[in-house]
Design a protein around this motif. Structure first.
Motif, short mmCIF file in Angstrom:
data_model
loop_
_atom_site.label_atom_id
_atom_site.label_comp_id
_atom_site.label_asym_id
_atom_site.label_seq_id
_atom_site.Cartn_x
_atom_site.Cartn_y
_atom_site.Cartn_z
N GLY A 97 -7.42 -29.23 31.33
CA GLY A 97 -8.44 -30.16 31.82
C GLY A 97 -8.83 -31.25 30.85
N THR A 98 -7.90 -31.65 30.00
CA THR A 98 -8.19 -32.72 29.05
C THR A 98 -6.93 -33.56 28.84
N ASP A 99 -6.96 -34.46 27.89
CA ASP A 99 -5.79 -35.29 27.61
C ASP A 99 -5.86 -35.82 26.18
N LYS A 100 -4.83 -36.58 25.81
CA LYS A 100 -4.71 -37.06 24.43
C LYS A 100 -5.83 -38.01 24.01
N THR A 101 -6.56 -38.59 24.94
CA THR A 101 -7.67 -39.48 24.56
C THR A 101 -8.85 -38.69 24.00
N LYS A 102 -8.81 -37.38 24.15
CA LYS A 102 -9.91 -36.54 23.66
C LYS A 102 -9.50 -35.67 22.47
N LEU A 103 -8.39 -36.06 21.82
CA LEU A 103 -7.96 -35.31 20.64
C LEU A 103 -9.00 -35.41 19.53
N LEU A 104 -9.27 -34.29 18.90
CA LEU A 104 -10.18 -34.25 17.77
C LEU A 104 -9.41 -34.16 16.45
N GLN A 105 -8.31 -33.38 16.47
CA GLN A 105 -7.56 -33.13 15.25
C GLN A 105 -6.09 -32.88 15.60
N ALA A 106 -5.22 -33.31 14.72
CA ALA A 106 -3.80 -33.04 14.85
C ALA A 106 -3.25 -32.66 13.48
N THR A 107 -2.40 -31.64 13.48
CA THR A 107 -1.70 -31.24 12.27
C THR A 107 -0.21 -31.31 12.57
N ILE A 108 0.52 -32.00 11.73
CA ILE A 108 1.95 -32.21 11.94
C ILE A 108 2.70 -31.66 10.74
N TRP A 109 3.73 -30.87 11.02
CA TRP A 109 4.61 -30.36 9.98
C TRP A 109 6.00 -30.95 10.21
N LEU A 110 6.58 -31.49 9.15
CA LEU A 110 7.95 -32.01 9.19
C LEU A 110 8.81 -31.17 8.26
N SER A 111 10.04 -30.90 8.68
CA SER A 111 10.94 -30.12 7.82
C SER A 111 11.37 -30.93 6.60
#
Length: 157
Positions: A97-111
């Protein structure tokens, strides 16, 4: 009257904060009352539950996604993997019930950090530039060979 210790004040403040986060009712006359005593509870909803983790956990108006990897592009380019991973995130957020416009935090891991610019090109085209989340990006060995990006997000509903 004796002054309360700093530790006691901190414990009461933490209990009040948790009570409020859990939907408790703050009563000034009995500030040390616990959420259990107020009779309020906050439901936790889990989706795509497995023996080790849930892909989505919803608590009140916050949606937590597990780390997502490419479902169809293992061993693909970083562009393909990032695109696939973000499509999965879109689908899980929509289901909650939400979407990317309501993102609060993102954590990204790259190899490997050599993928940083190519991953960011896909991320920048995907994320709403007016609603960007707090974000961290790290280099890390991922759980399985062939995956070069993993993304975990938290969003409001």
């Amino acid at each position: 009257a004796p002054r309360p210790s700093n530790m006691r004040v901190a414990v009461v403040l933490l209990a009040l904060r948790q009570c409020l986060l859990d939907g408790g009712v703050l009563r000034v006359a009995s500030a040390s009352e616990s959420c259990a005593e107020t009779g309020t509870t906050a439901a936790i909803e889990r989706k795509h539950v497995g023996p080790r983790m849930s892909q989505t956990v919803i608590h009140q108006s916050t949606v937590y996604l597990a780390g997502q990897v490419a479902s169809n592009k293992r061993y693909g380019t970083i562009t393909d993997q990032t695109t696939d991973t973000l499509a999965t995130i879109d689908a899980l957020l929509a289901e909650a019930g939400t979407d990317k416009t309501k993102l609060l935090q993102a954590t990204i891991w790259l190899s490997d950090f050599r993928f940083y610019d190519d991953m960011n090109a896909v991320w920048d085209a995907w994320v709403d530039p007016e609603q960007t989340p707090a974000r961290g990006c790290f280099e890390s060995r991922l759980a399985f060979p062939g995956y070069d990006v993993e993304i975990m997000v938290v969003a409001a509903r």
